[in-house]
Design a protein around this motif. Structure first.
Motif, PDB file in Angstrom:
ATOM      1  N   SER A   1     -89.576 -49.635  42.813  1.00  0.00           N
ATOM      2  CA  SER A   1     -88.509 -49.653  41.812  1.00  0.00           C
ATOM      3  C   SER A   1     -88.126 -48.235  41.400  1.00  0.00           C
ATOM      4  O   SER A   1     -88.971 -47.332  41.405  1.00  0.00           O
ATOM      5  CB  SER A   1     -88.963 -50.428  40.574  1.00  0.00           C
ATOM      6  OG  SER A   1     -89.285 -51.759  40.896  1.00  0.00           O
ATOM      7  N   PRO A   2     -86.864 -48.027  41.028  1.00  0.00           N
ATOM      8  CA  PRO A   2     -86.466 -46.716  40.505  1.00  0.00           C
ATOM      9  C   PRO A   2     -87.185 -46.421  39.196  1.00  0.00           C
ATOM     10  O   PRO A   2     -87.637 -47.339  38.497  1.00  0.00           O
ATOM     11  CB  PRO A   2     -84.956 -46.856  40.307  1.00  0.00           C
ATOM     12  CG  PRO A   2     -84.720 -48.324  40.189  1.00  0.00           C
ATOM     13  CD  PRO A   2     -85.740 -48.980  41.060  1.00  0.00           C
ATOM     14  N   VAL A   3     -87.287 -45.149  38.874  1.00  0.00           N
ATOM     15  CA  VAL A   3     -88.010 -44.715  37.674  1.00  0.00           C
ATOM     16  C   VAL A   3     -87.200 -43.634  36.965  1.00  0.00           C
ATOM     17  O   VAL A   3     -86.664 -42.729  37.614  1.00  0.00           O
ATOM     18  CB  VAL A   3     -89.402 -44.150  38.026  1.00  0.00           C
ATOM     19  CG1 VAL A   3     -90.116 -43.646  36.773  1.00  0.00           C
ATOM     20  CG2 VAL A   3     -90.250 -45.197  38.740  1.00  0.00           C
ATOM     21  N   THR A   4     -87.124 -43.734  35.650  1.00  0.00           N
ATOM     22  CA  THR A   4     -86.537 -42.665  34.846  1.00  0.00           C
ATOM     23  C   THR A   4     -87.594 -42.131  33.900  1.00  0.00           C
ATOM     24  O   THR A   4     -88.280 -42.901  33.225  1.00  0.00           O
ATOM     25  CB  THR A   4     -85.333 -43.157  34.026  1.00  0.00           C
ATOM     26  OG1 THR A   4     -84.312 -43.622  34.908  1.00  0.00           O
ATOM     27  CG2 THR A   4     -84.767 -42.021  33.171  1.00  0.00           C
ATOM     28  N   ILE A   5     -87.747 -40.816  33.875  1.00  0.00           N
ATOM     29  CA  ILE A   5     -88.653 -40.183  32.917  1.00  0.00           C
ATOM     30  C   ILE A   5     -87.812 -39.264  32.035  1.00  0.00           C
ATOM     31  O   ILE A   5     -86.814 -38.696  32.487  1.00  0.00           O
ATOM     32  CB  ILE A   5     -89.771 -39.390  33.615  1.00  0.00           C
ATOM     33  CG1 ILE A   5     -89.206 -38.195  34.389  1.00  0.00           C
ATOM     34  CG2 ILE A   5     -90.547 -40.298  34.558  1.00  0.00           C
ATOM     35  CD1 ILE A   5     -90.279 -37.291  35.001  1.00  0.00           C
ATOM     36  N   GLY A   6     -88.182 -39.144  30.772  1.00  0.00           N
ATOM     37  CA  GLY A   6     -87.349 -38.316  29.909  1.00  0.00           C
ATOM     38  C   GLY A   6     -87.930 -38.092  28.531  1.00  0.00           C
ATOM     39  O   GLY A   6     -89.031 -38.547  28.201  1.00  0.00           O
ATOM     40  N   MET A   7     -87.139 -37.387  27.722  1.00  0.00           N
ATOM     41  CA  MET A   7     -87.556 -37.021  26.378  1.00  0.00           C
ATOM     42  C   MET A   7     -86.423 -37.240  25.389  1.00  0.00           C
ATOM     43  O   MET A   7     -85.250 -37.061  25.721  1.00  0.00           O
ATOM     44  CB  MET A   7     -87.974 -35.546  26.325  1.00  0.00           C
ATOM     45  CG  MET A   7     -89.140 -35.196  27.219  1.00  0.00           C
ATOM     46  SD  MET A   7     -89.582 -33.433  27.121  1.00  0.00           S
ATOM     47  CE  MET A   7     -90.152 -33.310  25.413  1.00  0.00           C
ATOM     48  N   ALA A   8     -86.799 -37.629  24.180  1.00  0.00           N
ATOM     49  CA  ALA A   8     -85.876 -37.688  23.056  1.00  0.00           C
ATOM     50  C   ALA A   8     -86.379 -36.684  22.024  1.00  0.00           C
ATOM     51  O   ALA A   8     -87.560 -36.701  21.662  1.00  0.00           O
ATOM     52  CB  ALA A   8     -85.832 -39.092  22.463  1.00  0.00           C
ATOM     53  N   LEU A   9     -85.486 -35.806  21.573  1.00  0.00           N
ATOM     54  CA  LEU A   9     -85.879 -34.706  20.695  1.00  0.00           C
ATOM     55  C   LEU A   9     -84.916 -34.589  19.524  1.00  0.00           C
ATOM     56  O   LEU A   9     -83.754 -34.992  19.617  1.00  0.00           O
ATOM     57  CB  LEU A   9     -85.861 -33.378  21.465  1.00  0.00           C
ATOM     58  CG  LEU A   9     -86.653 -33.299  22.767  1.00  0.00           C
ATOM     59  CD1 LEU A   9     -86.163 -32.120  23.597  1.00  0.00           C
ATOM     60  CD2 LEU A   9     -88.131 -33.154  22.472  1.00  0.00           C
ATOM     61  N   GLU A  10     -85.400 -34.005  18.440  1.00  0.00           N
ATOM     62  CA  GLU A  10     -84.535 -33.611  17.337  1.00  0.00           C
ATOM     63  C   GLU A  10     -84.860 -32.173  16.964  1.00  0.00           C
ATOM     64  O   GLU A  10     -86.022 -31.760  17.025  1.00  0.00           O
ATOM     65  CB  GLU A  10     -84.715 -34.534  16.126  1.00  0.00           C
ATOM     66  CG  GLU A  10     -84.090 -35.907  16.319  1.00  0.00           C
ATOM     67  CD  GLU A  10     -84.153 -36.770  15.065  1.00  0.00           C
ATOM     68  OE1 GLU A  10     -84.905 -36.398  14.128  1.00  0.00           O
ATOM     69  OE2 GLU A  10     -83.465 -37.804  15.019  1.00  0.00           O
ATOM     70  N   ALA A  11     -83.829 -31.413  16.599  1.00  0.00           N
ATOM     71  CA  ALA A  11     -84.027 -30.007  16.242  1.00  0.00           C
ATOM     72  C   ALA A  11     -83.060 -29.623  15.130  1.00  0.00           C
ATOM     73  O   ALA A  11     -81.959 -30.178  15.029  1.00  0.00           O
ATOM     74  CB  ALA A  11     -83.814 -29.110  17.458  1.00  0.00           C
ATOM     75  N   ARG A  12     -83.487 -28.667  14.307  1.00  0.00           N
ATOM     76  CA  ARG A  12     -82.661 -28.144  13.221  1.00  0.00           C
ATOM     77  C   ARG A  12     -82.794 -26.629  13.190  1.00  0.00           C
ATOM     78  O   ARG A  12     -83.844 -26.091  13.530  1.00  0.00           O
ATOM     79  CB  ARG A  12     -83.090 -28.737  11.874  1.00  0.00           C
ATOM     80  CG  ARG A  12     -82.877 -30.243  11.771  1.00  0.00           C
ATOM     81  CD  ARG A  12     -83.460 -30.815  10.490  1.00  0.00           C
ATOM     82  NE  ARG A  12     -83.215 -32.243  10.392  1.00  0.00           N
ATOM     83  CZ  ARG A  12     -83.938 -33.170  11.019  1.00  0.00           C
ATOM     84  NH1 ARG A  12     -84.965 -32.793  11.775  1.00  0.00           N
ATOM     85  NH2 ARG A  12     -83.652 -34.444  10.885  1.00  0.00           N
TER      86      ARG A  12
END
Length: 264
Positions: free
Chosen positions: A109-120
């Motif tokens: 199966s296809p795979v997605t890897i990633g990140m969710a970030l917040e910055a100020r």
């Protein structure tokens, strides 16, 4: 074999929303400040889970080989689109960066890897909302944004998570937001199924990825060994001073005991 097929960036440096399809051998070409480092560093951050222990950002822009820590550019700078000391594209940002992989033989199966970030701009460090692995789909920017009229905005992470889970199922979604090494081991299970997934192997992979992406060919043999082979061994000054003082105290105690005729 699992190969990179798609890159997604939402609020990453000068890219507000961007999707890049990848096939075969790819070169990143462009003039200075056109975004070459931005794309390569996005991949570096995703593959290492943003671990400061390994990151060497903006190295291809001329800083590689000069220090183990790379340039002064940081993940926060990328999220805010920092151009100079007081120049930035955003004062605060919710950022999504992801890499999508597919099996060239179609067996997995296809795979997605990633990140969710917040910055100020008021904070020196980014907040990690997610280090995720989604099995069963290649995600794109539409999975991370919401449309308001003619404008696009990064969606709330909980909404994005719900979309991904709806697409792949709860059992095919994992978020290791608090530990980059667990996240790396998780995606290794799907992208490198014949590898060992121990802590040491995850660290070795993170280091190898950064070294490969920031390799500087214009180095002496000594510089190459220092920058790409030897492990960082920072000296803990406080601990060293405490050890020296402890040694001195013990030595003084022994001296006094000997002077008084006592046995240590």
């Amino acid at each position: 074999m699992m190969e990179l097929r798609h890159l997604t960036m939402v609020n990453w440096h000068l890219f507000d929303v961007a999707d890049i399809d990848v096939r075969g051998h790819v070169g990143v070409l462009g003039e200075n400040r056109s975004g070459k480092s931005t794309i390569l560093d996005m991949a570096q951050v995703v593959l290492t889970g943003g671990s400061r222990r390994f990151l060497r950002l903006n190295a291809v822009a001329g800083d590689s080989g000069k220090s183990r820590s790379g340039s002064k550019r940081s993940v926060v700078d990328y999220c805010l689109g920092t151009l100079g000391e007081d120049q930035r594209r955003r004062d605060e940002a919710r950022t999504y960066i992801a890499l999508g992989f597919e099996d060239t033989e179609g067996a997995r199966s296809p795979v997605t890897i990633g990140m969710a970030l917040e910055a100020r701009k008021s904070d020196s460090r980014e907040t990690v909302l997610a280090l995720f692995v989604a099995v069963g789909t290649v995600l794109s920017s539409k999975d991370f944004i919401e449309q308001r009229g003619k404008s696009q905005f990064p969606a709330q992470w909980e909404d994005v998570r719900a979309r991904i889970v709806a697409a792949v199922g709860e059992g095919n979604f994992v978020n290791h937001r608090d530990r980059a090494s667990d996240y790396v081991r998780e995606y290794m299970r799907h992208l490198l199924p014949h590898s060992s997934f121990g802590e040491q192997n995850a660290s070795a992979l993170q280091k190898s990825i950064v070294n490969a992406m920031t390799l500087d060919h214009n180095q002496t043999a000594t510089q190459f060994v220092r920058n790409y082979i030897l492990e960082d061994s920072p000296i803990g000054i406080k601990e060293l001073r405490e050890s020296i003082q402890t040694y001195r105290n013990i030595s003084e105690t022994i001296r006094k005991m000997r002077a008084s005729g006592s046995k240590p």
